[in-house]
Design an enzyme around this catalytic site. Sequence first.
Site, PDB file in Angstrom:
ATOM      1  N   ASN A  98    -103.046  43.520 -83.663  1.00  0.00           N
ATOM      2  CA  ASN A  98    -103.705  44.531 -82.790  1.00  0.00           C
ATOM      3  C   ASN A  98    -103.229  45.943 -83.262  1.00  0.00           C
ATOM      4  O   ASN A  98    -103.950  46.888 -83.550  1.00  0.00           O
ATOM      5  CB  ASN A  98    -103.536  44.494 -81.500  1.00  0.00           C
ATOM      6  CG  ASN A  98    -103.872  45.608 -80.650  1.00  0.00           C
ATOM      7  OD1 ASN A  98    -104.972  45.955 -80.545  1.00  0.00           O
ATOM      8  ND2 ASN A  98    -102.987  46.637 -80.338  1.00  0.00           N
ATOM      9  N   SER A 149    -112.870  46.168 -86.047  1.00  0.00           N
ATOM     10  CA  SER A 149    -113.774  47.316 -85.751  1.00  0.00           C
ATOM     11  C   SER A 149    -115.027  47.254 -86.137  1.00  0.00           C
ATOM     12  O   SER A 149    -115.525  46.571 -87.106  1.00  0.00           O
ATOM     13  CB  SER A 149    -113.011  48.656 -86.237  1.00  0.00           C
ATOM     14  OG  SER A 149    -113.820  49.652 -85.819  1.00  0.00           O
ATOM     15  N   TYR A 162    -110.455  54.116 -93.131  1.00  0.00           N
ATOM     16  CA  TYR A 162    -110.577  53.092 -92.123  1.00  0.00           C
ATOM     17  C   TYR A 162    -111.472  52.314 -92.212  1.00  0.00           C
ATOM     18  O   TYR A 162    -111.220  51.123 -91.875  1.00  0.00           O
ATOM     19  CB  TYR A 162    -110.716  54.024 -91.023  1.00  0.00           C
ATOM     20  CG  TYR A 162    -110.676  53.178 -89.497  1.00  0.00           C
ATOM     21  CD1 TYR A 162    -109.337  52.923 -89.118  1.00  0.00           C
ATOM     22  CD2 TYR A 162    -111.801  52.825 -88.487  1.00  0.00           C
ATOM     23  CE1 TYR A 162    -109.458  52.097 -87.744  1.00  0.00           C
ATOM     24  CE2 TYR A 162    -111.430  52.158 -87.522  1.00  0.00           C
ATOM     25  CZ  TYR A 162    -110.529  51.926 -87.020  1.00  0.00           C
ATOM     26  OH  TYR A 162    -110.032  51.436 -85.849  1.00  0.00           O
ATOM     27  N   SER A 165    -110.332  49.458 -94.620  1.00  0.00           N
ATOM     28  CA  SER A 165    -109.325  48.757 -94.132  1.00  0.00           C
ATOM     29  C   SER A 165    -109.720  47.644 -93.128  1.00  0.00           C
ATOM     30  O   SER A 165    -109.325  46.752 -93.022  1.00  0.00           O
ATOM     31  CB  SER A 165    -108.329  49.667 -93.386  1.00  0.00           C
ATOM     32  OG  SER A 165    -108.657  50.091 -92.060  1.00  0.00           O
ATOM     33  N   LYS A 166    -110.904  47.961 -92.226  1.00  0.00           N
ATOM     34  CA  LYS A 166    -111.180  46.951 -91.460  1.00  0.00           C
ATOM     35  C   LYS A 166    -112.061  45.822 -92.026  1.00  0.00           C
ATOM     36  O   LYS A 166    -112.250  44.969 -91.484  1.00  0.00           O
ATOM     37  CB  LYS A 166    -111.896  47.682 -90.022  1.00  0.00           C
ATOM     38  CG  LYS A 166    -110.857  48.606 -89.377  1.00  0.00           C
ATOM     39  CD  LYS A 166    -109.626  47.926 -88.636  1.00  0.00           C
ATOM     40  CE  LYS A 166    -108.812  48.476 -87.650  1.00  0.00           C
ATOM     41  NZ  LYS A 166    -107.796  47.587 -87.208  1.00  0.00           N
ATOM     42  N   ILE A 195    -113.725  52.404 -77.821  1.00  0.00           N
ATOM     43  CA  ILE A 195    -113.005  51.999 -76.598  1.00  0.00           C
ATOM     44  C   ILE A 195    -112.265  53.187 -75.984  1.00  0.00           C
ATOM     45  O   ILE A 195    -111.521  53.874 -77.071  1.00  0.00           O
ATOM     46  CB  ILE A 195    -112.238  50.941 -77.030  1.00  0.00           C
ATOM     47  CG1 ILE A 195    -113.040  49.586 -77.603  1.00  0.00           C
ATOM     48  CG2 ILE A 195    -111.475  50.152 -75.684  1.00  0.00           C
ATOM     49  CD1 ILE A 195    -114.141  48.965 -76.793  1.00  0.00           C
TER      50      ILE A 195
END
Length: 263
Positions: A98, A149, A162, A165-166, A195
């Site tokens: 996580n 994500s 980002y 990366s996801k 979130i």
Amino acid sequence: MAGGRERSGRLDGEIALITGASSGIGRGTALKFASLGATVVLTGRNASELQATGRRCEKISGEKPLLITADLSKEEDVKRVVDELTNAFHKLDILVNNAGIYKADSLQTFSLQRFDEIFSINVRAVSQLTALCTPALIASKGSIVNVSSLNGTNAFADDLTYCMSKAALDMFTRCTALELAPKQVRVNSVNPGVIKTDIFQRSGMDRDQCKQFLEGSKKKHALGRVGDVEEVADVIAFLASDSASFITGSCIPIDGGRHTMSV
Ligand SMILES: NC(=O)c1ccc[n+]([C@@H]2O[C@H](COP(=O)([O-])OP(=O)(O)OC[C@H]3O[C@@H](n4cnc5c(N)ncnc54)[C@H](OP(=O)(O)O)[C@@H]3O)[C@@H](O)[C@H]2O)c1
């Protein structure tokens, strides 16, 4: 009963390693796992916040979690996490990858330093930690849940590194699911939309910007709101448990329908 055995969705007797448990989704997952009977091993950099999660887990389950303060972008820290876990339990059933960071960037604001910072935790640490945990997970026929994500599947112009990366993490989920399926180890991802956690403030937004961002994000999710940590933790627990015994290689959106929207 399909699969030949009764499924409970509980995690009694299972040893679960959850990274990034000192905050947000990782903390929520630790509490959920404790409530389902798992013995939790928790990592984070911030020792006092990690201890706070540990105390809350202990209140729920009556069991003191093993807490390991570590910066997972450091190779030696990742090795130490696995060593400490192995010395304490000689067993691992569930790995929840996580820990991660969010930073906005694009080609026009690009820096190699930011690229390395994001990839070192969101991708490199996950790869190293999972590889080191693999023998134990094979021995227990365990399960891995990666926290990806919506940015892994959908493109956003201002989230270049980002998003990459996801997307890499989602491919990591699929490749490792295929590799480990013959060993009866399942690997899945959750892909949350926005979130409510501290991640946006930590990315450099000030309080007002965070407020505006969260408010503006509501209408971008079909359900008209952003998500709560518990809504992600519940799905992580489901995927980790025997309730998901025939699910592997899946990337599950938890985004109030946002992945289906075209604007
Ligand atoms: N919140 C969202 O909207 C959202 C949406 C989609 C995906 N996600 C993903 O969900 C995951 C958790 O995010 P969150 O929203 O819960 O964020 P958060 O509240 O900022 O928590 C992030 C956690 O990751 C840990 N972490 C970060 N860098 C680390 C490092 N180098 N070494 C060890 N631990 C590290 C942090 O530890 P310390 O606090 O101790 O430093 C913290 O426990 C991330 O992978 C994120 O990309 C979040």
